[in-house]
Design a protein around this motif. Structure first.
Motif, PDB file in Angstrom:
ATOM      1  N   ASN A  92      -4.644  52.750  59.536  1.00 25.49           N
ATOM      2  CA  ASN A  92      -3.441  52.716  58.705  1.00 25.49           C
ATOM      3  C   ASN A  92      -2.391  51.937  59.497  1.00 25.49           C
ATOM      4  O   ASN A  92      -1.956  52.368  60.563  1.00 25.49           O
ATOM      5  CB  ASN A  92      -3.025  54.182  58.447  1.00 25.49           C
ATOM      6  N   THR A  94       0.776  51.370  59.320  1.00 26.81           N
ATOM      7  CA  THR A  94       2.028  52.035  59.680  1.00 26.81           C
ATOM      8  C   THR A  94       1.830  53.007  60.832  1.00 26.81           C
ATOM      9  O   THR A  94       2.645  53.077  61.758  1.00 26.81           O
ATOM     10  CB  THR A  94       2.595  52.799  58.466  1.00 26.81           C
ATOM     11  N   CYS A  95       0.749  53.744  60.773  1.00 26.96           N
ATOM     12  CA  CYS A  95       0.478  54.716  61.833  1.00 26.96           C
ATOM     13  C   CYS A  95       0.109  53.998  63.137  1.00 26.96           C
ATOM     14  O   CYS A  95       0.573  54.383  64.222  1.00 26.96           O
ATOM     15  CB  CYS A  95      -0.637  55.662  61.405  1.00 26.96           C
ATOM     16  N   LYS A  98       3.029  52.997  65.123  1.00 25.11           N
ATOM     17  CA  LYS A  98       3.626  54.074  65.925  1.00 25.11           C
ATOM     18  C   LYS A  98       2.980  54.130  67.300  1.00 25.11           C
ATOM     19  O   LYS A  98       3.648  54.368  68.314  1.00 25.11           O
ATOM     20  CB  LYS A  98       3.466  55.424  65.223  1.00 25.11           C
TER      21      LYS A  98
END
Ligand code: NAG
Length: 207
Positions: A92, A94-95, A98
């Motif tokens: 993912n 977006t993850c 992080k």
């Protein structure tokens, strides 16, 4: 004697000034433009790229092509205590970002000794890890070419093997008394992400 003391002090101050930026430098947050270029360099930012073995123990996931160890050191985003959380996260975008932010926060450093911690350093760290990030062998890779095309709009002819051939580079380093001064100035410029032409120009001189 006084003259000697004055000379000594000048040299001492110059040394301290030259060293301070690297020791006290704060790692800036990686910005979105830089992030996108890491993604481009890693996989052409292929969000459909899942986990894959890359030979030996190497196992990478997602568009940022990240390992379990990187994800772990990057703060284990999306960790719910299940075995496959890291894969779910890294696949993912977006993850995965992080994890990249966490990793850079932890390991960001001035790998290329430009005087600033910036996207060029993050690109090295992302690919080589923090321990090996000073290695200029990365400049020869497709990864680096993609990164430059994304980030500065073209690929520099900074093939590592050209370093030795370019007479100007060592000469500039040796003779240019201004370099420590520039380092100091760069730090002041360092509103964290100022990719003004001047900074890119300085980068080219260093490279
Ligand atoms: C992707 O990760 C983000 C951030 O961790 C999360 O908010 C989002 O729900 C995830 N998307 C999917 C489809 O799982």
């Amino acid at each position: 004697m006084q003259l000697l003391q004055a000379v000594f002090l000048t040299v001492l101050v110059a040394c301290v000034t030259a060293q301070l930026p690297t020791r006290t430098q704060k790692v800036p947050e990686i910005d979105q433009r830089c992030m996108e270029c890491l993604c481009q360099a890693s996989s052409n930012c292929d969000e459909s790229l899942k986990c894959h073995n890359a030979g030996g123990d190497a196992y990478f996931c997602g568009p940022y092509v990240i390992s379990w160890a990187y994800w772990h050191d990057g703060g284990r985003p999306g960790d719910k205590g299940r075995a496959h959380d890291f894969e779910t996260c890294l696949n993912n975008k977006t993850c995965a970002e992080k994890a990249v932010r966490g990793y850079m926060r932890k390991y960001g450093r001035d790998c290329d000794r430009s005087g600033a911690i910036d996207c060029f350093d993050f690109a090295r760290i992302h690919k080589l890890g923090f321990g090996q990030c000073s290695s200029d062998s990365i400049l020869d890779t497709d990864y680096w070419e993609k990164f430059e095309i994304c980030y500065i709009g073209y690929a520099e002819d900074n093939v590592a093997s050209n370093y030795g051939n370019n007479g100007n580079i060592p000469v500039n380093y040796g003779n240019n008394d201004n370099i420590p001064v520039n380092y100091g100035n760069n730090e002041n410029v360092a509103a964290p992400y100022d990719y003004a032409d001047g900074q890119l120009q300085a980068r080219r001189v260093h490279n």
